[in-house]
Write a protein that holds these residues in place. Structure first.
Motif, short mmCIF file in Angstrom:
data_model
loop_
_atom_site.label_atom_id
_atom_site.label_comp_id
_atom_site.label_asym_id
_atom_site.label_seq_id
_atom_site.Cartn_x
_atom_site.Cartn_y
_atom_site.Cartn_z
N GLY A 195 93.10 99.93 97.25
CA GLY A 195 92.08 100.69 97.95
C GLY A 195 90.69 100.46 97.38
O GLY A 195 90.50 99.85 96.34
N GLY A 196 89.70 100.97 98.11
CA GLY A 196 88.32 100.90 97.63
C GLY A 196 87.62 99.62 98.06
O GLY A 196 88.01 98.95 99.01
N ALA A 197 86.57 99.31 97.35
CA ALA A 197 85.78 98.10 97.62
C ALA A 197 85.34 97.54 96.28
O ALA A 197 85.08 98.29 95.34
CB ALA A 197 84.58 98.44 98.50
N TRP A 198 85.25 96.22 96.20
CA TRP A 198 84.90 95.62 94.92
C TRP A 198 84.38 94.19 95.09
O TRP A 198 84.52 93.58 96.14
CB TRP A 198 86.10 95.60 93.97
CG TRP A 198 87.26 94.73 94.39
CD1 TRP A 198 87.51 93.44 94.01
CD2 TRP A 198 88.33 95.09 95.28
NE1 TRP A 198 88.66 92.99 94.60
CE2 TRP A 198 89.19 93.97 95.37
CE3 TRP A 198 88.64 96.26 95.97
CZ2 TRP A 198 90.34 93.98 96.15
CZ3 TRP A 198 89.79 96.26 96.76
CH2 TRP A 198 90.62 95.14 96.84
N MET A 199 83.77 93.69 94.04
CA MET A 199 83.36 92.30 93.94
C MET A 199 84.06 91.68 92.75
O MET A 199 84.28 92.34 91.73
CB MET A 199 81.84 92.21 93.75
CG MET A 199 81.32 90.83 93.37
SD MET A 199 81.20 90.62 91.56
CE MET A 199 80.51 88.94 91.49
N ASN A 200 84.48 90.44 92.89
CA ASN A 200 84.97 89.70 91.74
C ASN A 200 84.53 88.24 91.85
O ASN A 200 84.13 87.79 92.93
CB ASN A 200 86.49 89.80 91.59
CG ASN A 200 87.25 89.15 92.73
OD1 ASN A 200 87.40 89.76 93.79
ND2 ASN A 200 87.73 87.93 92.54
N SER A 201 84.58 87.54 90.74
CA SER A 201 84.21 86.13 90.71
C SER A 201 85.47 85.28 90.58
O SER A 201 86.36 85.59 89.79
CB SER A 201 83.28 85.83 89.52
OG SER A 201 82.05 86.50 89.67
N ILE A 202 85.52 84.20 91.32
CA ILE A 202 86.59 83.21 91.16
C ILE A 202 86.11 82.09 90.25
O ILE A 202 86.86 81.60 89.40
CB ILE A 202 87.03 82.65 92.53
CG1 ILE A 202 87.59 83.77 93.41
CG2 ILE A 202 88.07 81.55 92.35
CD1 ILE A 202 88.02 83.30 94.79
N PHE A 239 77.60 93.70 98.19
CA PHE A 239 76.85 92.45 98.27
C PHE A 239 75.81 92.37 97.14
O PHE A 239 75.47 91.28 96.69
CB PHE A 239 76.17 92.31 99.63
CG PHE A 239 75.59 90.95 99.86
CD1 PHE A 239 76.41 89.85 100.09
CD2 PHE A 239 74.21 90.75 99.84
CE1 PHE A 239 75.88 88.59 100.29
CE2 PHE A 239 73.67 89.49 100.04
CZ PHE A 239 74.50 88.40 100.27
N GLY A 240 75.32 93.53 96.70
CA GLY A 240 74.42 93.53 95.54
C GLY A 240 75.12 92.98 94.31
O GLY A 240 74.53 92.23 93.51
N HIS A 241 76.41 93.35 94.12
CA HIS A 241 77.19 92.75 93.03
C HIS A 241 77.33 91.24 93.23
O HIS A 241 77.25 90.46 92.29
CB HIS A 241 78.59 93.36 93.00
CG HIS A 241 78.67 94.75 92.46
ND1 HIS A 241 78.20 95.09 91.21
CD2 HIS A 241 79.21 95.89 92.98
CE1 HIS A 241 78.44 96.38 90.99
NE2 HIS A 241 79.04 96.89 92.05
N THR A 255 78.26 88.92 86.39
CA THR A 255 78.07 90.36 86.19
C THR A 255 78.60 90.82 84.83
O THR A 255 78.92 92.00 84.66
CB THR A 255 78.79 91.15 87.30
OG1 THR A 255 80.18 90.84 87.28
CG2 THR A 255 78.22 90.80 88.67
N ALA A 256 78.67 89.93 83.85
CA ALA A 256 79.20 90.27 82.52
C ALA A 256 78.16 91.04 81.72
O ALA A 256 77.58 90.56 80.75
CB ALA A 256 79.63 89.01 81.78
N VAL A 257 77.90 92.27 82.15
CA VAL A 257 76.95 93.15 81.48
C VAL A 257 77.68 94.44 81.10
O VAL A 257 78.83 94.64 81.45
CB VAL A 257 75.73 93.46 82.39
CG1 VAL A 257 74.97 92.19 82.72
CG2 VAL A 257 76.19 94.16 83.68
N PRO A 301 72.35 96.74 89.92
CA PRO A 301 71.88 95.82 90.97
C PRO A 301 72.49 96.10 92.33
O PRO A 301 71.83 95.93 93.35
CB PRO A 301 72.32 94.44 90.44
CG PRO A 301 72.48 94.61 88.97
CD PRO A 301 72.98 96.01 88.80
N SER A 302 73.74 96.55 92.35
CA SER A 302 74.38 96.83 93.64
C SER A 302 73.77 98.06 94.30
O SER A 302 73.61 98.10 95.53
CB SER A 302 75.88 97.01 93.45
OG SER A 302 76.15 97.99 92.48
N GLN A 303 73.43 99.06 93.49
CA GLN A 303 72.82 100.26 94.06
C GLN A 303 71.42 99.95 94.59
O GLN A 303 71.03 100.48 95.64
CB GLN A 303 72.76 101.35 92.99
CG GLN A 303 74.14 101.91 92.64
CD GLN A 303 74.14 102.79 91.40
OE1 GLN A 303 73.32 102.61 90.50
NE2 GLN A 303 75.07 103.71 91.31
#
Length: 681
Positions: free
Chosen positions: A421-428, A470-472, A489-491, A499-501
């Motif tokens: 569930g939910g929404a997320w960003m990840n890097s491949i 999309f900000g992520h 996004t390794a912060v 940044p996403s907000q």
């Protein structure tokens, strides 16, 4: 076991941008590939520690940064699938993999010889001629290994490794239980009349969800990750609303095989025990010590400061709801429904009726993409020839203003039973000059998919989520670093949401809104008077919204503020929640916490343990940044270049608050946040 020579995960991908060849990858390829990748990185680290010469940046940090390239590729490929398309086979692999991954990470993070080399370099840092990014890499690697327990003795490290392994298994179990119970509790309606108030598209999605489950002629409403549900604001049938919220709130706490109560209690116990082993009083103290907040006391002070006015605002809102509800007491499942009636009365605004203006494809291209193009000069070209991990996931090639390639963006919009569930960003794939490569980033949402031929119409909340995630994605695409440790996004966790907000601000920006908010049938723009009403009502219902969020953030802190002795007690989960919410004054029965413990995936199976406060912490920076954009001309290329270059572009290669000061010229002011949420008195 598969032949390594025939395993596509162990060979260079033939696709551009190092996109994994998902069509060639089968579930049985993953574990053998992980085994090879684990062994390869351990050998690479051993080559570093057996060097006889004194430690230097060149013979220690640089080869460490080069190590694990295969593991990163295999892991990012697998975890993208396990979160977005977790079939039974994939879930079984993830369960088997969890302790193996934990053991491997500990083998490196707790390596005494490696730690000695990094500590030696760190101790002489002031005398070394290093670039700012190199200096920060030494500082972070030393801090992270110390924080992980590398300075402990052998017996303590063995205990720590056991704790980490068990916790990795438990977090996987929590997520598996939650996904299964969420699917089981999807609400089945026999009569379309029970869904009165929903749009044709929403009813179509419910019919399609039922058909997918073999329930032809019926209607299935799947649950969202958070407690509430978008349909609660529209359903006219009170019993339908009650059933929907009751199902949501009962997830993983029903005494069946998917019950998460004992799982989360053990997670809390082991996290507290681990914190004590590492020299911290609580898990919250351990986590916040390496975030921008610095301590749980700082977090608690902010949450308590906001909770008092938020709770008071919620009570005032509740009075207004009760007035329109009449003698029928407003309960939690009624709040969203009557909120829309009050909104309509006070602002002449029906948010549910706005969906025909938010057609998904137009929101994406003429809203999300267009804002990024105007601000940063980037453009997006769909690549249907490039396969993603699921047929619903779409691939876009991203270009800079000068036409140079930037990377790939993948959007996976729709919900399905195999997606968490939910929404997320990840890097491949991450960018770094040391390893080479260009970023490949993914956005996942959970929008109900209508039947074929029916347009996807988004709610305003879903539009917000798309801009947010999309900000992520932009953060992941724009970060330009030398070392992979700082990629994308390794912060710090309590900075990553910033940044996403900020990207949400373009939703209402006139030239962006006018482009994407067009009626699906007439192409008419969203009327100016409606836009003004949306602006006028921005602080409306913020008492509820802030309270439900703060309640969840406080629950997270309460669980993780237990010390080792307290966590050993036989804790009643429901009783603990009630006591914690009463402590901060957020125990209004009509305003349930955004996540209850048994389905609080962010903190019990995700990366936000003792860190769910991060959203409001980051929003202080976000609200202050929105003020800066407004003061400096808004949506302009110079403003975009400044934000990209000084914040998004540095990735994790710089202290985030230092990067913020570089962009803003000062520390953030909390007043814009208080004003935005109606908490300024």
């Amino acid at each position: 076991m598969t032949d390594a020579a025939a395993n596509p995960l162990l060979a260079p991908t033939p696709l551009p941008y190092d996109l994994p060849p998902y069509r060639d990858i089968r579930p049985e390829h993953y574990l053998p590939a992980f085994e090879v990748a684990f062994a390869e990185q351990l050998a690479e680290v051993a080559n570093i520690t057996r060097v006889r010469s004194m430690p230097t940046f060149e013979n220690t940090l640089e080869p460490l940064e080069r190590s694990g390239e295969l593991l990163h590729r295999v892991a990012s490929t697998f975890y993208t699938v396990s979160s977005a398309d977790a079939t039974d086979e994939i879930q079984a692999i993830e369960e088997e993999l969890a302790p193996l991954m934990s053991a491997h990470q500990d083998a490196i993070q707790l390596d005494g010889d490696l730690y000695w080399r990094i500590k030696t370099i760190h101790d002489q840092l002031e005398s070394l001629a290093l670039t700012p990014e190199q200096r920060y890499l030494v500082e972070r690697r030393h801090r992270e290994m110390t924080h992980a327990g590398a300075a402990l003795d052998g017996e303590a490290k063995a205990k720590l490794t056991d704790l980490n392994s068990r916790l990795s298994v438990l977090s996987t179990t929590f997520e598996k239980n939650l996904l299964a119970d969420t699917n089981d509790l999807a609400v089945v309606f026999d009569d379309v009349a029970d869904l009165d108030g929903l749009t044709d598209g929403e009813i179509s999605a419910a019919a399609q969800a039922a058909a997918d489950r073999g329930l032809e002629g019926r209607y299935v409403v799947t649950l969202t990750l958070f407690t509430g549900h978008p349909y609660l604001s529209s359903l006219t049938n009170r019993e339908s609303r009650r059933r929907l919220l009751e199902a949501s709130r009962s997830r993983a706490s029903r005494g069946n095989e998917h019950d998460n109560r004992e799982v989360l209690r053990e997670i809390v116990r082991l996290r507290a025990e681990r914190a004590a082993l590492l020299g911290y009083s609580t898990h919250a103290a351990y986590i916040t010590s390496d975030e921008t907040a610095g301590s749980p006391e700082a977090v608690h002070a902010l949450l308590r400061r906001l909770a008092v006015p938020a709770a008071a605002n919620a009570v005032r809102e509740q009075v207004a709801l009760q007035e329109i509800a009449g003698s029928e007491p407003v309960e939690a499942h009624d709040w969203a429904f009557y909120t829309e009636k009050v909104r309509a009365a006070e602002y002449d605004l029906d948010r549910a009726a706005l969906r025909p203006w938010f057609e998904a494809e137009r929101v994406l291209r003429d809203g999300v993409f267009e804002a990024a193009h105007r601000l940063y000069g980037v453009s997006f070209v769909e690549r249907p020839d490039l396969p993603a991990y699921h047929e619903d996931a779409r691939v876009f090639e991203v270009f800079n203003e000068d036409g140079s390639a930037l990377g790939l963006y993948i959007l996976d919009l729709y919900t399905r039973d195999t997606k968490r569930g939910g929404a997320w960003m990840n890097s491949i794939v991450d960018q770094s000059f040391l390893r080479g490569g260009m970023p490949v980033v993914v956005n996942n949402l959970n929008v109900p998919k209508p039947a074929a031929g029916t347009p996807t119409l988004l709610t305003l909340d879903e539009v917000t989520t798309l801009f947010h995630e999309f900000g992520h994605a932009l953060h992941g695409l724009f970060a330009v670093v030398t070392y992979p440790h700082f990629a994308g996004t390794a912060v710090f966790r309590d900075f990553v949401e910033f940044p996403s907000q900020v990207n949400e601000m373009w939703i209402y920006w006139p030239e962006i809104l006018d482009g994407y908010a067009r009626h699906i049938e007439t192409d008419e723009p969203l009327p100016a008077e409606v836009v003004q009403k949306l602006h006028d009502s921005e602080a409306f219902n913020q008492g509820f919204a802030t309270s439900e969020y703060l309640a969840a953030a406080w629950l997270d802190q309460a669980w993780h503020s237990l010390d080792a002795a307290q966590s050993e007690e036989d804790i009643d989960v429901a009783g603990f929640e009630a006591s914690a919410l009463a402590d901060i004054g957020l125990d209004n029965a009509a305003v349930p916490t955004r996540y209850s413990s048994t389905y609080f995936a962010h903190v019990f199976s995700g990366g936000y343990s003792a860190g769910y406060y991060s959203y409001i912490w980051s929003e202080v920076l976000d609200a202050d940044t929105v003020e800066w954009f407004r003061e400096n001309g808004g949506l302009t290329r110079p403003n975009g270049d400044r934000f990209r270059g000084r914040l998004l572009g540095v990735g994790g290669s710089k202290d985030p608050l230092e990067a913020y000061r570089d962009f803003r010229g000062r520390d953030a002011d909390i007043q814009p946040l208080l004003k935005r949420r109606g908490l300024d008195g």
